[in-house]
Design a protein around this motif. Structure first.
Motif, mmCIF file in Angstrom:
data_model
loop_
_atom_site.group_PDB
_atom_site.id
_atom_site.type_symbol
_atom_site.label_atom_id
_atom_site.label_comp_id
_atom_site.label_asym_id
_atom_site.label_seq_id
_atom_site.Cartn_x
_atom_site.Cartn_y
_atom_site.Cartn_z
ATOM 1 N N TYR A 1 0.833 -1.204 0.000
ATOM 2 C CA TYR A 1 0.000 0.000 0.000
ATOM 3 C C TYR A 1 0.868 1.253 0.000
ATOM 4 C CZ TYR A 1 -3.821 3.170 1.173
ATOM 5 O OH TYR A 1 -4.749 4.184 1.151
ATOM 6 N N ILE A 2 1.928 1.240 0.804
ATOM 7 C CA ILE A 2 2.864 2.368 0.834
ATOM 8 C C ILE A 2 3.769 2.338 -0.394
ATOM 9 C CG2 ILE A 2 4.737 3.456 2.152
ATOM 10 C CD1 ILE A 2 3.487 2.310 4.683
ATOM 11 N N GLY A 3 4.000 1.154 -0.931
ATOM 12 C CA GLY A 3 4.852 1.021 -2.103
ATOM 13 C C GLY A 3 6.316 0.865 -1.754
ATOM 14 N N GLU A 4 6.592 0.133 -0.674
ATOM 15 C CA GLU A 4 7.973 -0.063 -0.223
ATOM 16 C C GLU A 4 8.307 -1.545 -0.179
ATOM 17 O OE1 GLU A 4 8.531 3.737 2.812
ATOM 18 O OE2 GLU A 4 7.941 1.798 3.644
ATOM 19 N N VAL A 5 9.520 -1.872 -0.593
ATOM 20 C CA VAL A 5 10.059 -3.221 -0.450
ATOM 21 C C VAL A 5 11.465 -3.098 0.120
ATOM 22 C CG1 VAL A 5 10.741 -5.348 -1.595
ATOM 23 C CG2 VAL A 5 8.714 -4.128 -2.388
ATOM 24 N N PHE A 6 11.670 -3.705 1.276
ATOM 25 C CA PHE A 6 12.981 -3.750 1.913
ATOM 26 C C PHE A 6 13.561 -5.139 1.685
ATOM 27 C CE2 PHE A 6 10.350 -0.765 4.176
ATOM 28 C CZ PHE A 6 11.174 0.286 4.505
ATOM 29 N N ILE A 7 14.857 -5.193 1.309
ATOM 30 C CA ILE A 7 15.502 -6.477 1.111
ATOM 31 C C ILE A 7 16.876 -6.460 1.747
ATOM 32 C CG2 ILE A 7 16.387 -5.811 -1.184
ATOM 33 C CD1 ILE A 7 16.131 -8.816 -1.961
ATOM 34 N N GLY A 8 17.232 -7.577 2.375
ATOM 35 C CA GLY A 8 18.575 -7.748 2.919
ATOM 36 C C GLY A 8 19.110 -9.099 2.504
ATOM 37 N N GLY A 9 20.374 -9.131 2.078
ATOM 38 C CA GLY A 9 20.977 -10.381 1.648
ATOM 39 C C GLY A 9 22.449 -10.191 1.341
ATOM 40 N N PRO A 10 23.047 -11.110 0.593
ATOM 41 C CA PRO A 10 24.485 -11.020 0.294
ATOM 42 C C PRO A 10 24.893 -9.710 -0.375
ATOM 43 C CG PRO A 10 23.639 -13.180 -0.287
ATOM 44 C CD PRO A 10 22.447 -12.345 0.076
ATOM 45 N N ALA A 11 24.004 -9.080 -1.146
ATOM 46 C CA ALA A 11 24.353 -7.842 -1.846
ATOM 47 C C ALA A 11 24.182 -6.600 -0.976
ATOM 48 C CB ALA A 11 23.495 -7.702 -3.104
ATOM 49 N N GLY A 12 23.670 -6.765 0.248
ATOM 50 C CA GLY A 12 23.467 -5.617 1.124
ATOM 51 C C GLY A 12 22.002 -5.427 1.440
ATOM 52 N N ALA A 13 21.676 -4.269 1.997
ATOM 53 C CA ALA A 13 20.306 -3.948 2.381
ATOM 54 C C ALA A 13 19.834 -2.727 1.596
ATOM 55 C CB ALA A 13 20.215 -3.679 3.884
ATOM 56 N N TYR A 14 18.620 -2.827 1.052
ATOM 57 C CA TYR A 14 18.110 -1.768 0.187
ATOM 58 C C TYR A 14 16.615 -1.560 0.419
ATOM 59 C CZ TYR A 14 22.462 -2.477 -2.349
ATOM 60 O OH TYR A 14 23.788 -2.586 -2.678
ATOM 61 N N LEU A 15 16.184 -0.349 0.149
ATOM 62 C CA LEU A 15 14.779 -0.010 0.070
ATOM 63 C C LEU A 15 14.450 0.290 -1.380
ATOM 64 C CD1 LEU A 15 11.950 0.961 0.958
ATOM 65 C CD2 LEU A 15 13.007 3.179 1.521
ATOM 66 N N PHE A 16 13.451 -0.419 -1.928
ATOM 67 C CA PHE A 16 12.920 -0.125 -3.244
ATOM 68 C C PHE A 16 11.591 0.583 -3.064
ATOM 69 C CE2 PHE A 16 15.924 -3.443 -4.093
ATOM 70 C CZ PHE A 16 16.377 -3.217 -5.375
ATOM 71 N N ALA A 17 11.482 1.773 -3.627
ATOM 72 C CA ALA A 17 10.240 2.548 -3.575
ATOM 73 C C ALA A 17 10.012 3.121 -4.962
ATOM 74 C CB ALA A 17 10.331 3.659 -2.538
ATOM 75 N N GLY A 18 9.023 2.603 -5.658
ATOM 76 C CA GLY A 18 8.837 3.004 -7.042
ATOM 77 C C GLY A 18 10.047 2.607 -7.874
#
Length: 259
Positions: free
Chosen positions: A120-137
């Motif tokens: 609903y907010i349009g956010e995806v947080f991911i953490g893994g071998p490549a690091g941690a990121y926020l995808f928004a749009g």
């Protein structure tokens, strides 16, 4: 990013497409708890997990799956996807945008990729071998936890203090009385905010493996620490977890828990 991280992001889209259309609608709910308790499940939970399982089986049929709604498939495989299709179902049925889709990849028993999506907010947080990121749009932003000099300056969170039972409740009260501020009701989204450097400590109990498996890789990839209340990796049997943004806070919090 690794192929599995890219696929985890694809799964976040799958979960969003299956769950978001049900949000703030008259979606039906069922209480799957014993009489006197409330543990809701909705068609959004089930639809999201069905879609996730279909996508995983199509791409990686040799992988295992553990999901909250539909159980286990090949759980002893080297690679196992752990799914909580909607974490925060109470928030979901209340119309509050703090529920999330949780997706984790476990390799040889250890969660190594974690995705926390809030469609609903349009956010995806991911953490893994490549690091941690926020995808928004279309934006991809690296995220990091923040430094915190002392517990007295920390912001702590838990979903609901009433979940803590017996001595665990006293442990939470000691932490709450020590930190600068405590916040409630955010479910897994609190861990995303910890990974993004907005919250310093999250303490919870009574969690199932699908509740915490996506959170551990996200917090660690962002620079934080994630353990059980004994300072070791959380276990399926215990369900008590501690996340700290600044690893230096781990031992002071664990000391409070043991008093």
């Amino acid at each position: 990013m690794t192929d599995l991280e890219v696929f985890a992001l694809e799964l976040a889209k799958v979960a969003a497409e299956a769950s978001l259309p049900h949000f703030r609608t008259d979606v039906s709910e069922i209480n799957k708890a014993e009489p006197g308790s409330f543990d809701p499940v909705t068609e959004a939970d089930r639809a999201a997990e069905r879609a996730l399982r279909a996508a995983i089986n199509a791409r990686y049929p040799e992988h295992g799956i553990i999901g909250e709604e539909y159980g286990e498939e090949n759980p002893d495989a080297d690679y196992v996807w752990i799914l909580d299709p909607i974490d925060g179902t109470r928030a979901f049925i209340s119309g509050l945008p703090l529920w999330t889709n949780l997706i984790s990849m476990r390799h040889q028993g250890v969660p190594v990729i974690g995705v926390v999506g809030q469609p609903y907010i349009g956010e995806v947080f991911i953490g893994g071998p490549a690091g941690a990121y926020l995808f928004a749009g279309e934006n991809k932003t690296p995220i990091r936890t923040r430094k915190c000099a002392a517990l007295s300056q920390a912001i702590a969170a838990t979903t609901d203090a009433d979940i803590f039972l017996g001595e665990d409740r006293h442990s939470w009260e000691r932490l709450k009385d020590t930190v600068r501020m405590a916040r409630y009701g955010c479910d897994a989204y609190a861990y995303a905010m910890l990974a993004a450097g907005r919250i310093d400590v999250v303490l919870e109990s009574e969690l199932k493996v699908w509740d915490w498996s996506a959170l551990m890789p996200l917090v660690k990839a962002a620079g934080g620490d994630f353990t059980g209340w004994d300072g070791q990796m959380p276990t399926i049997e215990d369900g008590r977890v501690l996340a700290v943004g600044d690893p230096a806070l781990r031992d002071p919090v664990l000391a409070l828990l043991k008093i």
